[in-house]
Design an enzyme around this catalytic site. Structure first.
Site, PDB file in Angstrom:
ATOM      1  N   GLU A  66       0.841  -1.197   0.000  1.00 49.66           N
ATOM      2  CA  GLU A  66       0.000   0.000   0.000  1.00 49.66           C
ATOM      3  C   GLU A  66       0.875   1.246   0.000  1.00 49.66           C
ATOM      4  OE1 GLU A  66      -2.139   0.249   3.889  1.00 49.66           O
ATOM      5  OE2 GLU A  66      -1.059  -1.615   4.228  1.00 49.66           O
ATOM      6  N   LYS A  77       2.679   4.599   1.011  1.00 50.88           N
ATOM      7  CA  LYS A  77       3.104   5.156   2.302  1.00 50.88           C
ATOM      8  C   LYS A  77       2.676   6.624   2.326  1.00 50.88           C
ATOM      9  CE  LYS A  77       7.066   5.521   5.423  1.00 50.88           C
ATOM     10  NZ  LYS A  77       6.834   6.931   5.771  1.00 50.88           N
ATOM     11  N   ASP A  84       2.004  10.364   3.279  1.00 44.14           N
ATOM     12  CA  ASP A  84       2.868  11.359   3.919  1.00 44.14           C
ATOM     13  C   ASP A  84       2.018  12.213   4.845  1.00 44.14           C
ATOM     14  OD1 ASP A  84       5.148  12.656   4.554  1.00 44.14           O
ATOM     15  OD2 ASP A  84       5.315  13.795   2.692  1.00 44.14           O
ATOM     16  N   TYR A 137      -4.103   1.480   8.320  1.00 46.12           N
ATOM     17  CA  TYR A 137      -3.156   0.569   7.685  1.00 46.12           C
ATOM     18  C   TYR A 137      -2.804  -0.641   8.552  1.00 46.12           C
ATOM     19  CZ  TYR A 137       0.236   3.492  10.303  1.00 46.12           C
ATOM     20  OH  TYR A 137       0.912   4.194  11.272  1.00 46.12           O
ATOM     21  N   LYS A 178      11.262   3.508  -0.370  1.00 47.59           N
ATOM     22  CA  LYS A 178      11.055   4.949  -0.508  1.00 47.59           C
ATOM     23  C   LYS A 178      11.266   5.408  -1.947  1.00 47.59           C
ATOM     24  CE  LYS A 178      10.425   7.207   2.701  1.00 47.59           C
ATOM     25  NZ  LYS A 178      11.235   7.700   3.827  1.00 47.59           N
ATOM     26  N   CYS A 230      13.181  46.008 -19.232  1.00 45.10           N
ATOM     27  CA  CYS A 230      13.126  44.620 -19.703  1.00 45.10           C
ATOM     28  C   CYS A 230      14.540  44.098 -19.968  1.00 45.10           C
ATOM     29  CB  CYS A 230      12.300  44.541 -20.985  1.00 45.10           C
ATOM     30  SG  CYS A 230      12.312  42.903 -21.757  1.00 45.10           S
ATOM     31  N   CYS A 277      14.672  43.581 -24.126  1.00 42.77           N
ATOM     32  CA  CYS A 277      14.579  44.666 -25.113  1.00 42.77           C
ATOM     33  C   CYS A 277      14.838  46.048 -24.525  1.00 42.77           C
ATOM     34  CB  CYS A 277      13.210  44.648 -25.792  1.00 42.77           C
ATOM     35  SG  CYS A 277      11.832  45.115 -24.699  1.00 42.77           S
ATOM     36  N   CYS A 294       6.719  43.770 -19.335  1.00 42.91           N
ATOM     37  CA  CYS A 294       7.467  44.579 -20.299  1.00 42.91           C
ATOM     38  C   CYS A 294       6.458  45.178 -21.265  1.00 42.91           C
ATOM     39  CB  CYS A 294       8.464  43.701 -21.042  1.00 42.91           C
ATOM     40  SG  CYS A 294       9.070  44.413 -22.591  1.00 42.91           S
ATOM     41  N   CYS A 347       9.658  43.236 -28.496  1.00 43.85           N
ATOM     42  CA  CYS A 347      10.493  42.503 -27.540  1.00 43.85           C
ATOM     43  C   CYS A 347      10.663  41.081 -28.067  1.00 43.85           C
ATOM     44  CB  CYS A 347       9.831  42.473 -26.159  1.00 43.85           C
ATOM     45  SG  CYS A 347      10.704  41.460 -24.948  1.00 43.85           S
TER      46      CYS A 347
END
Length: 787
Positions: free
Chosen positions: A118, A120, A122, A230, A319, A413, A416, A443, A449
């Site tokens: 199953e 794991k 977190d 579990y 893991k 910018c 440009c 910009c 540009c």
């Protein structure tokens, strides 16, 4: 007053029914009633308990949120230690684990043990103690021997039954599991925190732990927590099945949630196949996992294998590669996107995280930099989940040396040299506009540009837009660098000889690309709208604009308020569309494209269901007059019967209108005194007339309303289709009026399932949603499209 037996019986019926609905919704993920019905039952029980307080007991669903603890959390000594697991980080580690098991059990190297597998989760490990089927206590794992009493908080979780279902449970039953926060709930919680300018959580595990340790259970109750069991601990006065998997299924039958991904496999090969299968779908799960837990399934073998000091010999956690690591932020650079947005990008000292080496991470915008408090030179925690762009989630302030530097947005910018401006947010409502600073800097150079031009062209030629085959990002970059293309229209001016100057192009590939560009001149209206790159207009919205307004000219002229009558287009998006179409630069780009021979396919009249569909009442309501809601709009429409008489009205006239409140009269007078508001109202009516949507307009073709046989239906495509691609199937469904979703729910009309269909097909079968194979789907398509 004595308690009537009928009241007591009804209360028990309600509790049982509510708990059954909780079980189906929170444990099985198969709700059987709408939320409104659940709320009705819950309110009825609350009412009974209010009238007859003697009905209330600790097991009632209404009592999930109780009093606050008098002090902090009391300590709880675990009757059986909650041990941790040994870890495996490679297939070699797993192979060694299995070899050790076989050796200790005296089995041959080729014998196959059954393993319960199953995800794991977190989250936070907890212990639930049930006595006589009732939840008596909940505790954290703590150090494995002593935890904290969190009973009051755990009682608020609807995935934790206060009383076990069914019968046959042991007198004392300890259920162990994980309390976690699904990703969607975590994102929503952080969004609320950002809006309230509160501290946000780093990850779902951190959020779950913080939520469980609230001294006020009412706060925990508002957090989107779930419990998944579990294993078991103490079992007294009863029997449970003698395999781990069967034991979990029994717990599930008693009302406790287990993980739907739990499987039993054979031998090392089965374990590795399961690990890789779940790793490949890890990012599609609704919750975070950091590995797979493998347990010998037979409990008698578990007992024979026993324990080492801190962990069972019969279980291991394989893991996944770590998703969070610490590294140093070397610098922050700024990139320019298709719309001119200036986005900060973190340049990192390379670090291995989530299975790959990461050297860049997103920082979103300057507000995010301020929220994190990040500086160049900081040590930071970087998170990477699957294919998601790595992001910085936290600064490690303890490692600061004083040499770190503040991050500043550039004034010009970086590509440009044009000015960089901060966007403004305009919040509209009830005739008012509230302007505030946005999070994005842009910009102002537009297509002059190079960065904006390059990104705009990449979007323009993409598969869902103009679909110009053979013109990739590198080729576009070369065209821009050599000044061969300065706008999308320039693509249609290129010759074969121009492509021959590009790296990687020969005569044949140059001719093919030239022909591909030429072929794209004939394009569906929806694709062309999407290709323009209008802010907030994705593929679905572009299709709605094309299908409902019918042609490009109407879209170029459409008032924002008119656009809001189209499906899924709100006022803010409507203003984005209108502003884009009224911008002189954008108008020139569109005109230039049309001048180069773009021929829009599928242009037509306004959609049949919109013709003559907007009433005077709807128009008044949409004008957003302060104090005028639906009832007021009805009263005004009934009295005036046309817009102009209302615009000429004064206070004395409005005072004569039945059912029009003083607040509504004052709101309308305020609007009538604003020339801009009056002009907007007149312009909107004029456009409704021009588009044929005005209440005085007759529908051009009443029969056309039935032209989309799948209007309002939601379809889902899953598996591999052999006669067409999934995208082609989606296009044909959308053309028939359907919505195409990526997930199955109770609202799904039909699922089309090809070979390899998985969880979506399973869920459709569980919910009773009709399923078609590809052959049946093609037959249906042919019937609808020929009708």
């Amino acid at each position: 007053m004595s308690l009537p037996e009928s009241v007591s019986t009804r209360a028990e019926q309600l509790r049982a029914e509510i708990e059954q609905h909780n079980y189906r919704y929170y444990v099985l993920d198969l709700p059987s009633v709408p939320d409104s019905e659940y709320d009705r039952l819950f309110r009825e029980l609350q009412q009974l308990e209010s009238e007859y307080p003697e009905l209330i007991n600790a097991d009632s669903p209404t009592q999930r949120v109780g009093r606050k603890p008098d002090t902090g959390f009391a300590e709880v000594a675990h009757e059986q230690p909650m041990l941790s697991l040994d870890n495996a980080f490679s297939e070699e580690d797993m192979a060694a684990f299995v070899r050790r098991l076989l050796d200790r059990l005296g089995l041959a190297a080729d014998d196959k043990l059954d393993f319960a597998c199953e995800p794991k989760l977190d989250g936070l490990a907890v212990s639930l103690m049930y006595e006589q089927g009732r939840l008596a206590r909940a505790a954290t794992r703590g150090d494995g021997y002593t935890g904290e009493d969190i009973t009051l908080n755990v009682r608020t979780l609807k995935s934790v039954p206060l009383r076990l279902m069914g019968s046959g449970w042991p007198d004392r039953l300890e259920v162990r599991g994980e309390i976690y926060m699904p990703r969607a709930g975590f994102e929503q919680l952080n969004e609320q925190a950002r809006a309230a300018d509160e501290k946000i959580f780093v990850n779902p595990r951190n959020a779950a732990a913080g939520s469980l340790r609230q001294l006020d259970p009412a706060i925990t109750a508002r957090r989107p927590l779930e419990f998944c069991c579990y294993s078991t601990g103490v079992v007294e006065g009863g029997e449970l099945p003698q395999t781990h998997a069967a034991r979990l299924k029994q717990l599930n039958a008693w009302g406790l949630k287990i993980n739907s991904e739990m499987r039993v496999v054979q031998g090392l090969e089965g374990c590795l196949e399961y690990y890789h299968a779940l790793a490949s779908k890890r990012d599609q799960l609704a919750y975070d996992i950091d590995g797979i837990v493998f347990k010998v399934d037979r409990l008698d073998l578990q007992a024979e294998l026993g324990y080492v000091a801190r962990a069972p010999r019969w279980a291991i956690a394989h893991k996944f590669p770590a998703q969070e690591e610490i590294t140093r932020l070397k610098a922050v650079e700024f990139q320019v996107g298709r719309t001119g947005a200036i986005t900060p990008v973190a340049r990192l000292e390379p670090v291995f995280v989530g299975g790959v080496t990461v050297s860049n991470a997103t920082l979103h915008n300057m507000d995010e930099i301020a929220r994190l408090g990040v500086k160049a030179g900081d040590h930071v925690i970087v998170r990477r989940a699957g294919d998601v762009i790595p992001q910085i989630v936290q600064v490690v302030e303890d490692r600061r040396t004083g040499d770190e530097t503040e991050v500043q947005i550039p004034r010009h910018c970086p590509i440009c040299g044009s000015d960089v401006e901060r966007t403004r947010l305009v919040k509209r409502g009830k005739g008012r506009e509230q302007v505030s600073e946005g999070a994005i800097y842009r910009c102002v150079g537009r297509l002059s540009c190079r960065a904006q031009l390059t990104q705009a062209l990449i979007h323009f030629v993409s598969r869902k837009a103009m679909d110009i085959d053979g013109l990739g990002e590198k080729s576009i970059e070369q065209l821009v660098e050599r000044d061969l293309v300065k706008s999308p229209a320039d693509l249609y001016r290129l010759q074969v000889s121009d492509f021959l100057t590009l790296e990687g192009f020969a005569q044949l590939s140059s001719e093919n690309l030239f022909n591909s560009i030429a072929a794209s001149r004939q394009v569906e209206l929806a694709r062309f709208i999407y290709a323009l790159g209008i802010p907030e207009v994705g593929e679905g919205t572009a299709r709605a604009l094309a299908g409902k307004l019918g042609n490009l000219q109407r879209l170029r002229e459409a008032e924002p308020l008119l656009l809001t009558w189209l499906p899924d287009i709100g006022l803010e998006v409507a203003h984005e569309i209108h502003n884009f179409m009224q911008d002189d630069h954008n108008r020139q780009v569109i005109d230039d494209l049309l001048a180069q021979g773009i021929q829009l396919q599928n242009e037509q009249g306004v959609a049949a269901e919109l013709q003559g569909s907007i009433s005077l009442e709807m128009l008044i309501e949409r004008l957003d007059v302060p104090g005028v809601a639906k009832t007021g709009a009805q009263a005004l429409a009934k009295y005036f019967k046309a817009l102009e008489p209302m615009l000429a009205a004064d206070e004395s006239v409005l005072a004569e209108i039945p059912k029009l409140s003083k607040k509504a009269r004052e709101g309308l007078i305020g609007c009538l005194n604003q020339p801009h508001w009056v002009a907007t109202a007149r312009a909107l009516e004029t456009q409704l007339l021009a588009f044929g949507m005005h209440w005085s307009c007759e529908p051009e073709s009443p029969a056309a309303a039935s032209a989309q046989p799948l209007q309002g239906q939601t379809w889902v495509l899953t598996g591999t289709l052999e006669q067409m691609t999934r995208d082609q199937a989606k296009e044909r469904l959308l053309a028939l009026g359907a919505k195409v979703s990526g997930s199955v729910s109770g609202k799904t009309h039909t699922v089309v399932a090809g070979p390899g269909a998985g969880s979506k097909l399973t869920k459709a079968e569980q919910l009773g949603v009709p399923v078609l194979d590809e052959a049946a789907f093609l037959v249906q398509l042919a019937e609808w499209e020929s009708a």
